[in-house]
Structure formats: structure tokens, C-alpha cells
Design an enzyme around this catalytic site. Structure first.
Site, PDB file in Angstrom:
ATOM      1  N   CYS A 161     -25.400  15.497  42.305  1.00 28.15           N
ATOM      2  CA  CYS A 161     -26.723  15.644  41.675  1.00 28.15           C
ATOM      3  C   CYS A 161     -27.781  14.947  42.520  1.00 28.15           C
ATOM      4  O   CYS A 161     -28.885  15.469  42.706  1.00 28.15           O
ATOM      5  CB  CYS A 161     -26.718  15.044  40.271  1.00 28.15           C
ATOM      6  SG  CYS A 161     -25.584  15.852  39.126  1.00 28.15           S
ATOM      7  N   CYS A 191     -23.827  10.932  39.187  1.00 28.01           N
ATOM      8  CA  CYS A 191     -23.283  12.131  39.844  1.00 28.01           C
ATOM      9  C   CYS A 191     -23.810  12.232  41.272  1.00 28.01           C
ATOM     10  O   CYS A 191     -24.999  12.491  41.489  1.00 28.01           O
ATOM     11  CB  CYS A 191     -23.660  13.351  38.995  1.00 28.01           C
ATOM     12  SG  CYS A 191     -23.617  14.934  39.835  1.00 28.01           S
TER      13      CYS A 191
END
Ligand code: ZN
Length: 144
Positions: free
Chosen positions: A72, A69
């Protein structure tokens, strides 16, 4: 409010009872002698999650994330920086949502990154999407 607080060790996850006044004085774990606060988020798994989320008396701020991600990864250093500001009043933790599907399901994580503020195992608040460290700190303080 009692004058002590139960804190789970970030290394061995043993619960330590710490006087409030000593929280900021660099307390160490009575079992493993490691520092109870390192100004870094602790990586949690299903095996040790409840020590911090349920049995510890500190609020727990969890970053649900995954390695693939991009947002993230963008937020990771911001979350690190927030740990420096929020400890020792709040414990910051990271949960890899791919490695820990049961924890993701328990808190009904639908997108990442998602921050969940937990007290006594219960969800106090959540926020999805990338946040700056200042925004993370402000958001947590607004729910304390
Ligand atoms: Zn320990």
C-alpha cells in the site's frame, strides 16, 4: 447527460452543482470556498463516504489501504500521481481499512491494496495489488 454535475467538496463534503464546462476551470465549494479539485486523493470515513460514493455524480476511485501494508505504501505515490491525471473527471479517495471496517465490509475487501471504482454507490470494477499510476489511469479509463 445533463450539462451540470454534482460534485462533493473534498473539505466539507457539501454537494456542489458544477457546469461540465467549469469542471476544469478550478471550481470552488459554494459553502467553504475551498477548491473542489486539489489533484490529491481525499481521505474518506464512514461519515462522509456516501457524499462522494453515492450522492456525487462523479465516479469515485477508492484505494483501500492500511498503514502496516508495505505494498500500500509502495502504491501511495502512484495513486497520488493518478489523481493529477484523472481529476476532475473522477474523484480519487483513500479509505483506511483498519479505521473503517464497515466500509471494507460493504465492499467485501479481502486484500489490500484494492482499488474499487464506484458510481452511484455501486461497484463498477475492482483491482487488487500494486499498480503504477499509468496502469491506474488506463484501468479507470477502460471502465468509463
Ligand atoms: Zn466545501
Amino acid at each position: 447527460m445533463t450539462d451540470t454535475v454534482l460534485v462533493a467538496c473534498p473539505q466539507c463534503h457539501t454537494l456542489n452543482r458544477v457546469p461540465h464546462a467549469r469542471l476544469v476551470a478550478g471550481p470552488v465549494c459554494g459553502r467553504c470556498r475551498e477548491a473542489l479539485f486539489t489533484a490529491h486523493p481525499v481521505a474518506l470515513s464512514a461519515a462522509n463516504f456516501d457524499a462522494h460514493a453515492v450522492r456525487s455524480e462523479l465516479p469515485l476511485l477508492v484505494d483501500f489501504w492500511a498503514a502496516w501494508c508495505g505494498p500500500c505504501r509502495t502504491m501511495a505515490p502512484q495513486f497520488e500521481a493518478a489523481a493529477k491525471s484523472l481529476e476532475p473527471q473522477v474523484r480519487l479517495a483513500k479509505v483506511d481499512s483498519d479505521a473503517e471496517p464497515a466500509l471494507s465490509a460493504r465492499y467485501a475487501i479481502r486484500s489490500i491494496p484494492t482499488l474499487v471504482l464506484i458510481r452511484g454507490g455501486g461497484e463498477v470494477a475492482r483491482q487488487s495489488g500494486v499498480m503504477s499510476s499509468a496502469d491506474i489511469v488506463r484501468w479507470v479509463q477502460s471502465h468509463r
